[in-house]
Design a protein around this motif. Structure first.
Motif, PDB file in Angstrom:
ATOM      1  N   GLN A  26      15.434  22.307 -16.147  1.00 60.58           N
ATOM      2  CA  GLN A  26      16.054  21.510 -15.087  1.00 60.58           C
ATOM      3  C   GLN A  26      15.245  20.245 -14.837  1.00 60.58           C
ATOM      4  O   GLN A  26      14.023  20.233 -14.973  1.00 60.58           O
ATOM      5  CB  GLN A  26      16.139  22.321 -13.793  1.00 60.58           C
ATOM      6  CG  GLN A  26      17.059  23.501 -13.876  1.00 60.58           C
ATOM      7  CD  GLN A  26      17.108  24.275 -12.571  1.00 60.58           C
ATOM      8  OE1 GLN A  26      16.573  23.848 -11.559  1.00 60.58           O
ATOM      9  NE2 GLN A  26      17.744  25.423 -12.603  1.00 60.58           N
ATOM     10  N   GLY A  32      19.796  18.384 -14.167  1.00 57.31           N
ATOM     11  CA  GLY A  32      20.085  19.417 -15.152  1.00 57.31           C
ATOM     12  C   GLY A  32      19.622  18.999 -16.524  1.00 57.31           C
ATOM     13  O   GLY A  32      18.619  18.317 -16.696  1.00 57.31           O
ATOM     14  N   ALA A  49      24.022  20.892 -14.315  1.00 59.37           N
ATOM     15  CA  ALA A  49      23.218  21.160 -13.123  1.00 59.37           C
ATOM     16  C   ALA A  49      23.757  22.373 -12.378  1.00 59.37           C
ATOM     17  O   ALA A  49      22.977  23.212 -11.905  1.00 59.37           O
ATOM     18  CB  ALA A  49      23.190  19.940 -12.220  1.00 59.37           C
ATOM     19  N   MET A  52      22.843  25.485 -14.439  1.00 58.10           N
ATOM     20  CA  MET A  52      21.419  25.816 -14.360  1.00 58.10           C
ATOM     21  C   MET A  52      21.053  26.374 -12.981  1.00 58.10           C
ATOM     22  O   MET A  52      20.236  27.282 -12.869  1.00 58.10           O
ATOM     23  CB  MET A  52      20.565  24.580 -14.668  1.00 58.10           C
ATOM     24  CG  MET A  52      20.788  24.037 -16.062  1.00 58.10           C
ATOM     25  SD  MET A  52      20.437  25.263 -17.312  1.00 58.10           S
ATOM     26  CE  MET A  52      18.789  24.822 -17.690  1.00 58.10           C
ATOM     27  N   THR A  53      21.664  25.819 -11.941  1.00 55.68           N
ATOM     28  CA  THR A  53      21.410  26.313 -10.585  1.00 55.68           C
ATOM     29  C   THR A  53      21.907  27.747 -10.440  1.00 55.68           C
ATOM     30  O   THR A  53      21.214  28.608  -9.885  1.00 55.68           O
ATOM     31  CB  THR A  53      22.086  25.407  -9.546  1.00 55.68           C
ATOM     32  OG1 THR A  53      21.594  24.084  -9.721  1.00 55.68           O
ATOM     33  CG2 THR A  53      21.801  25.879  -8.130  1.00 55.68           C
TER      34      THR A  53
END
Length: 142
Positions: A26, A32, A49, A52-53
């Motif tokens: 990240q 991201g 993003a 990945m979150t």
């Protein structure tokens, strides 16, 4: 150690490694992966993003859950004993030096000799008895 406990330890190690990888990929600003592509979808900056979150959240939740389960499994087998209690009980069960304990009149100190101090530690008691019975000539000079 049970095979389920070992399996869960391996799963937790894999989850931890995956979580480290996802966090390191990240960007600090929340960008991201920053991989270009279509404006919508997984390969866009916003899609990466979000992915990945979500991946970080899922992996962190799995890690904490596995930690709690493993701690509960480990505490069930010990039944309230600590590592110190376990080591003390093993020390008390093993005779020190392989010698049989003295019984009878040989165990009592000679007249005029001070009695050996009483100790709960069998190793300390054996060392005190050995120091008490050593001749004065062999005592180390200070």
């Amino acid at each position: 150690m049970s095979s389920l406990f070992t399996f869960l330890l391996v799963v937790q190690a894999l989850v931890a490694a995956a979580m480290i990888g996802v966090i390191l990929m990240q960007k600090s600003e929340g960008g991201g992966l920053g991989v270009g592509g279509s404006p919508a979808g997984l390969l866009s900056a916003r899609g990466a993003a979000d992915f990945m979150t979500r991946a970080t959240t899922v992996l962190a939740t799995l890690f904490v859950g596995l930690s709690i389960v493993l701690a509960a499994m480990a505490s069930v087998g010990s039944a309230g004993t600590t590592a110190l209690d376990t080591s003390l009980s093993k020390t008390a069960q093993q005779p020190s030096g392989g010698a049989a304990p003295l019984t009878g009149p040989a165990q009592q100190p000679a007249q005029g000799a001070p009695a050996a101090p009483v100790s709960d530690d069998p190793l300390a008691a054996a060392a005190a008895a050995a120091n008490q019975n050593a001749p004065a000539e062999q005592a180390p000079a200070k």
